[in-house]
Design a protein around this motif. Structure first.
Motif, PDB file in Angstrom:
ATOM      1  N   LYS A  26       0.825  -1.211   0.000  1.00  0.00           N
ATOM      2  CA  LYS A  26       0.000   0.000   0.000  1.00  0.00           C
ATOM      3  C   LYS A  26       0.856   1.257   0.000  1.00  0.00           C
ATOM      4  O   LYS A  26       2.020   1.248   0.387  1.00  0.00           O
ATOM      5  N   ASN A  27       0.229   2.334  -0.495  1.00  0.00           N
ATOM      6  CA  ASN A  27       0.789   3.685  -0.450  1.00  0.00           C
ATOM      7  C   ASN A  27       2.145   3.780  -1.154  1.00  0.00           C
ATOM      8  O   ASN A  27       3.148   4.197  -0.578  1.00  0.00           O
ATOM      9  N   LEU A  28       2.158   3.404  -2.443  1.00  0.00           N
ATOM     10  CA  LEU A  28       3.381   3.483  -3.238  1.00  0.00           C
ATOM     11  C   LEU A  28       3.099   4.137  -4.586  1.00  0.00           C
ATOM     12  O   LEU A  28       2.079   3.883  -5.210  1.00  0.00           O
ATOM     13  N   SER A  43      -4.617 -17.369   4.451  1.00  0.00           N
ATOM     14  CA  SER A  43      -4.274 -16.137   5.155  1.00  0.00           C
ATOM     15  C   SER A  43      -5.394 -15.777   6.125  1.00  0.00           C
ATOM     16  O   SER A  43      -6.574 -15.973   5.825  1.00  0.00           O
ATOM     17  N   SER A  44      -5.041 -15.225   7.276  1.00  0.00           N
ATOM     18  CA  SER A  44      -6.057 -14.855   8.268  1.00  0.00           C
ATOM     19  C   SER A  44      -6.858 -13.632   7.848  1.00  0.00           C
ATOM     20  O   SER A  44      -7.947 -13.399   8.376  1.00  0.00           O
ATOM     21  N   ARG A  45      -6.319 -12.839   6.923  1.00  0.00           N
ATOM     22  CA  ARG A  45      -7.074 -11.705   6.375  1.00  0.00           C
ATOM     23  C   ARG A  45      -7.285 -11.935   4.873  1.00  0.00           C
ATOM     24  O   ARG A  45      -8.048 -12.786   4.488  1.00  0.00           O
ATOM     25  N   ASN A  46      -6.609 -11.180   4.028  1.00  0.00           N
ATOM     26  CA  ASN A  46      -6.768 -11.308   2.571  1.00  0.00           C
ATOM     27  C   ASN A  46      -5.579 -12.061   1.967  1.00  0.00           C
ATOM     28  O   ASN A  46      -4.457 -11.972   2.474  1.00  0.00           O
ATOM     29  N   GLY A  47      -5.838 -12.751   0.877  1.00  0.00           N
ATOM     30  CA  GLY A  47      -4.731 -13.396   0.183  1.00  0.00           C
ATOM     31  C   GLY A  47      -3.743 -12.368  -0.335  1.00  0.00           C
ATOM     32  O   GLY A  47      -2.552 -12.387  -0.013  1.00  0.00           O
ATOM     33  N   ILE A  48      -4.240 -11.429  -1.160  1.00  0.00           N
ATOM     34  CA  ILE A  48      -3.449 -10.291  -1.646  1.00  0.00           C
ATOM     35  C   ILE A  48      -4.271  -9.034  -1.427  1.00  0.00           C
ATOM     36  O   ILE A  48      -5.427  -8.975  -1.825  1.00  0.00           O
ATOM     37  N   SER A  49      -3.665  -8.027  -0.806  1.00  0.00           N
ATOM     38  CA  SER A  49      -4.308  -6.723  -0.619  1.00  0.00           C
ATOM     39  C   SER A  49      -3.388  -5.649  -1.177  1.00  0.00           C
ATOM     40  O   SER A  49      -2.233  -5.532  -0.753  1.00  0.00           O
ATOM     41  N   ILE A  50      -3.903  -4.876  -2.141  1.00  0.00           N
ATOM     42  CA  ILE A  50      -3.124  -3.784  -2.740  1.00  0.00           C
ATOM     43  C   ILE A  50      -3.956  -2.522  -2.642  1.00  0.00           C
ATOM     44  O   ILE A  50      -5.093  -2.475  -3.121  1.00  0.00           O
ATOM     45  N   GLN A  51      -3.387  -1.491  -2.025  1.00  0.00           N
ATOM     46  CA  GLN A  51      -4.150  -0.282  -1.719  1.00  0.00           C
ATOM     47  C   GLN A  51      -3.324   0.967  -2.015  1.00  0.00           C
ATOM     48  O   GLN A  51      -2.178   1.087  -1.577  1.00  0.00           O
ATOM     49  N   ASN A  52      -3.939   1.875  -2.771  1.00  0.00           N
ATOM     50  CA  ASN A  52      -3.331   3.184  -3.011  1.00  0.00           C
ATOM     51  C   ASN A  52      -1.928   3.038  -3.634  1.00  0.00           C
ATOM     52  O   ASN A  52      -0.946   3.598  -3.153  1.00  0.00           O
ATOM     53  N   VAL A  53      -1.871   2.276  -4.721  1.00  0.00           N
ATOM     54  CA  VAL A  53      -0.609   2.009  -5.413  1.00  0.00           C
ATOM     55  C   VAL A  53      -0.774   2.379  -6.882  1.00  0.00           C
ATOM     56  O   VAL A  53      -1.696   1.916  -7.543  1.00  0.00           O
ATOM     57  N   PHE A  54       0.131   3.232  -7.392  1.00  0.00           N
ATOM     58  CA  PHE A  54       0.073   3.599  -8.804  1.00  0.00           C
ATOM     59  C   PHE A  54       1.434   4.072  -9.287  1.00  0.00           C
ATOM     60  O   PHE A  54       2.372   4.222  -8.505  1.00  0.00           O
ATOM     61  N   ASP A  55       1.511   4.246 -10.591  1.00  0.00           N
ATOM     62  CA  ASP A  55       2.716   4.733 -11.254  1.00  0.00           C
ATOM     63  C   ASP A  55       2.343   6.032 -11.966  1.00  0.00           C
ATOM     64  O   ASP A  55       1.740   6.011 -13.036  1.00  0.00           O
ATOM     65  N   LEU A  56       2.703   7.164 -11.374  1.00  0.00           N
ATOM     66  CA  LEU A  56       2.347   8.458 -11.936  1.00  0.00           C
ATOM     67  C   LEU A  56       3.332   8.940 -12.997  1.00  0.00           C
ATOM     68  O   LEU A  56       3.146  10.014 -13.558  1.00  0.00           O
ATOM     69  N   VAL A  57       4.362   8.133 -13.280  1.00  0.00           N
ATOM     70  CA  VAL A  57       5.348   8.501 -14.306  1.00  0.00           C
ATOM     71  C   VAL A  57       5.018   7.813 -15.632  1.00  0.00           C
ATOM     72  O   VAL A  57       4.801   8.468 -16.657  1.00  0.00           O
ATOM     73  N   ASN A  58       4.957   6.491 -15.623  1.00  0.00           N
ATOM     74  CA  ASN A  58       4.713   5.729 -16.862  1.00  0.00           C
ATOM     75  C   ASN A  58       3.323   5.089 -16.921  1.00  0.00           C
ATOM     76  O   ASN A  58       2.978   4.464 -17.916  1.00  0.00           O
ATOM     77  N   LEU A  79      -8.509  -5.009  -4.022  1.00  0.00           N
ATOM     78  CA  LEU A  79      -7.887  -3.889  -4.727  1.00  0.00           C
ATOM     79  C   LEU A  79      -8.610  -2.610  -4.340  1.00  0.00           C
ATOM     80  O   LEU A  79      -9.815  -2.482  -4.536  1.00  0.00           O
ATOM     81  N   THR A  80      -7.865  -1.642  -3.803  1.00  0.00           N
ATOM     82  CA  THR A  80      -8.417  -0.348  -3.423  1.00  0.00           C
ATOM     83  C   THR A  80      -7.566   0.747  -4.040  1.00  0.00           C
ATOM     84  O   THR A  80      -6.386   0.897  -3.686  1.00  0.00           O
ATOM     85  N   ASP A  81      -8.118   1.494  -4.989  1.00  0.00           N
ATOM     86  CA  ASP A  81      -7.387   2.583  -5.644  1.00  0.00           C
ATOM     87  C   ASP A  81      -6.049   2.093  -6.204  1.00  0.00           C
ATOM     88  O   ASP A  81      -4.965   2.542  -5.820  1.00  0.00           O
ATOM     89  N   VAL A  82      -6.136   1.159  -7.145  1.00  0.00           N
ATOM     90  CA  VAL A  82      -4.938   0.611  -7.773  1.00  0.00           C
ATOM     91  C   VAL A  82      -5.268   0.253  -9.216  1.00  0.00           C
ATOM     92  O   VAL A  82      -6.392  -0.130  -9.539  1.00  0.00           O
ATOM     93  N   SER A  83      -4.288   0.410 -10.101  1.00  0.00           N
ATOM     94  CA  SER A  83      -4.423  -0.010 -11.483  1.00  0.00           C
ATOM     95  C   SER A  83      -3.798  -1.388 -11.619  1.00  0.00           C
ATOM     96  O   SER A  83      -2.618  -1.581 -11.335  1.00  0.00           O
ATOM     97  N   CYS A  84      -4.601  -2.363 -12.036  1.00  0.00           N
ATOM     98  CA  CYS A  84      -4.164  -3.760 -11.959  1.00  0.00           C
ATOM     99  C   CYS A  84      -4.550  -4.523 -13.217  1.00  0.00           C
ATOM    100  O   CYS A  84      -5.653  -4.376 -13.733  1.00  0.00           O
ATOM    101  N   PHE A  85      -3.637  -5.374 -13.687  1.00  0.00           N
ATOM    102  CA  PHE A  85      -3.921  -6.316 -14.762  1.00  0.00           C
ATOM    103  C   PHE A  85      -3.694  -7.724 -14.235  1.00  0.00           C
ATOM    104  O   PHE A  85      -2.584  -8.077 -13.819  1.00  0.00           O
ATOM    105  N   SER A  86      -4.754  -8.523 -14.226  1.00  0.00           N
ATOM    106  CA  SER A  86      -4.700  -9.902 -13.747  1.00  0.00           C
ATOM    107  C   SER A  86      -4.922 -10.846 -14.918  1.00  0.00           C
ATOM    108  O   SER A  86      -5.885 -10.696 -15.666  1.00  0.00           O
TER     109      SER A  86
END
Length: 218
Positions: A26-28, A43-58, A79-86
């Motif tokens: 998160k937060n990257l 996992s006791s919570r989420n398998g994968i959690s990605i939050q507030n992650v983006f690339d503002l350059v490319n 996924l929370t506020d992230v650009s993702c390709f699965s």
């Protein structure tokens, strides 16, 4: 948020029995994240959690490829506020939804709309197999900052196949292309509905979708 030129690669690991998220990022503002060919189990919570992650350059997306995510206590993939390709991920037997794509609980502000135009946070799922999750296969909650696209996915034997809910308070800016697109997917044998829309303020498109043998509604 300062841009990081480094890359994160998480490849071919077995990750199991974590007290929190199997993988949490998160937060990257970072140039590249690749998560590929991992098995993430119990996992006791989420398998994968990605939050507030983006690339503002490319404007690169986070890449998730051929992972197996199973038996998480909460969501397989959140996924929370992230650009993702699965691509070709298998997500099954999780305590809540297989996939949660989460946006803002309120319609986007002018600042958020401006950010969406500059850096749309696209969530794209291609050839995913999403099944046996206790709640929905895919949950879309809130107002997204980019489109969500499901293409050639199998979503089956969950409670609901796809569940969409946005809060009251208006609709998103109709000039934004923050649409939900379901293309060439098979949605079948879910315990309740194939697609259940509780409340929506975005445009949704279905193209060549096969929906069958769901107990209540298509």
């Amino acid at each position: 948020m300062k841009s990081q030129s480094c890359e994160i690669n998480i490849l071919e690991n077995t990750i199991s029995h974590f007290e929190k998220d199997g993988i949490g990022i998160k937060n990257l503002n970072i140039s590249q994240i690749k998560i590929e060919k991992n098995q993430i189990l119990q996992s006791s919570r989420n398998g994968i959690s990605i939050q507030n992650v983006f690339d503002l350059v490319n404007f690169h997306q986070v890449h998730l490829i051929q992972n197996k995510i199973s038996q998480s206590h909460l969501y397989g993939l959140m996924l929370t506020d992230v650009s993702c390709f699965s691509e070709k991920d298998e997500i099954s037997q999780n305590g809540k939804a297989g996939v949660l794509v989460k946006g803002s609980t309120k319609p986007l502000t002018k600042e958020e709309l401006a950010f969406s135009k500059k850096c749309p946070l696209r969530s794209i799922f291609s050839f995913a197999n999403i099944y046996y999750n206790k709640e929905s296969g895919v949950t879309v909650y809130g107002y997204l900052k980019g489109p969500m696209i499901l293409t050639c996915c199998g979503i089956h034997e969950n409670s609901n196949g796809i569940y969409i809910k946005q809060e009251d308070g208006g609709v998103n800016n109709s000039s934004m292309e923050n649409d939900i697109v379901i293309d060439k997917c098979a949605i079948f044998q879910n315990e309740l509905s194939g697609i259940y829309v509780k409340r929506i303020g975005m445009k949704a498109y279905l193209k060549e979708v096969v929906i069958y043998e769901n107990r209540n509604y298509a």
